[in-house]
Write an enzyme that holds these catalytic residues in place. Structure first.
Site, short mmCIF file in Angstrom:
data_model
loop_
_atom_site.label_atom_id
_atom_site.label_comp_id
_atom_site.label_asym_id
_atom_site.label_seq_id
_atom_site.Cartn_x
_atom_site.Cartn_y
_atom_site.Cartn_z
N LYS A 39 38.94 32.31 43.67
CA LYS A 39 38.32 33.11 44.73
C LYS A 39 37.09 33.84 44.19
CE LYS A 39 39.23 37.24 45.06
NZ LYS A 39 39.82 38.61 45.10
N SER A 74 38.76 43.02 44.09
CA SER A 74 37.62 42.16 43.78
C SER A 74 37.17 41.46 45.06
CB SER A 74 37.99 41.12 42.72
OG SER A 74 38.25 41.75 41.49
N LYS A 125 31.37 42.87 38.79
CA LYS A 125 32.64 42.17 38.60
C LYS A 125 32.43 40.66 38.69
CE LYS A 125 36.96 41.27 38.08
NZ LYS A 125 38.09 41.75 38.88
#
Length: 292
Positions: A237, A95, A169
């Site tokens: 994050k 990711s 995502k």
């Protein structure tokens, strides 16, 4: 037709079960992890364990990276692009930011190497069950080439050009984080108001408010089980990446900003970094004076 040779880099919480499923699907597989002890058990499943990245990718038709963040992946790409086989395809399933995916693609393209960004959703349970949602950005022809490998790990969908997988995502992580916040509030309200949270989840099952997060993370919250499936520090994050991308396209995302700030408090001030992201429930309890 024989499966192409695959190298998987990064056998952590997600990468390990993904690699195991590839091996179970008879994919010729080599694995590497920075801490080799985390990759060694895959040998009993038929994988070859490499000591270095260069050793892992040598001769591989497809390279899959599953690492902690974009800068790490980019560094590994830059350091090892020369070791790649002509005609190889690099698939980053970590990711990262869309711009980082495009940077990977640019470096690899100079060496004639194809690239897909293909982050996943489904957590460790999805990885273990080969049921991951796989969002893929890049050329359609490369997606078609990689489909048999993807299908050994989950359900792939081609969502657009380079960077589109990572953008998808980020959209996923926005929904996940905001829903975790809503489920935490509902579970705490039920418990403090006198309802049985487990019975509430059963009552809502199949209804408009039902979700995997309600059923899985709602149970985690009320049972106090925060053993990580998805780490809170990685959720933070991802939310930082969401907000950076939103700023890039001049958007304000107030709900995302709010839940991001709560995750930051949980990670930075409550030692929640390595807890499951359902641990946001603890941040809510502290906010309500129920934890010291």
């Amino acid at each position: 037709m024989a499966m192409e040779k695959v190298a998987l880099l990064g056998t952590g919480l997600m990468g390990f079960p993904m690699a195991r499923n590839l091996a179970a699907a008879s994919v010729p597989l080599t694995v590497w992890n920075r801490t080799q002890a985390k990759a060694d058990p895959l040998a009993v499943h038929g994988a070859t364990v490499a000591a270095t990245v260069a050793e892992a990718v040598a001769g591989a038709d497809i390279v899959i990276s599953m690492m902690s963040d974009g800068p790490t992946v980019l560094a590994v790409v830059e350091e090892n692009v020369g070791a790649l086989k002509d005609g190889a395809l690099w698939i980053d399933m970590s990711s990262t930011k869309p711009e980082e995916a495009r940077a990977q693609k640019a470096i690899l393209a100079k060496a004639g190497i194809a690239h897909l960004d293909a982050p996943v959703s489904g957590g460790t349970k999805g990885a273990e069950a080969a049921g991951l949602a796989i969002m893929v950005g890049g050329e359609a022809s490369d997606f078609d080439r990689a489909r048999p490998v993807f299908e050994a790990m989950g359900r792939p969908v081609h969502v657009g050009p380079a960077g589109a997988g990572q953008l998808s995502k980020l959209c996923n992580q926005t929904i996940v984080a905001v829903t975790i916040g809503a489920v935490a509030e509902a579970m705490l309200l039920a418990a403090e108001g006198g309802a049985d949270p487990a019975a509430l989840r059963a009552a809502l099952k199949g209804g408009f408010a039902d979700s995997t997060i309600l059923q899985q993370h709602g149970e985690r919250m009320t049972e106090g089980n925060f053993v990580p499936g998805g780490l809170s520090k990685f959720q933070l994050k991802d939310l930082d990446n969401v907000l950076a991308e939103a700023a890039h396209v001049n958007l304000s995302l107030p709900m995302t900003q709010s839940v991001r700030d709560r995750f930051a408090h949980f990670v930075d001030d409550m030692d929640g970094a390595d807890m499951d992201h359902s641990g946001l429930y603890l941040e809510l309890k502290k906010r309500n004076g129920m934890l010291t």
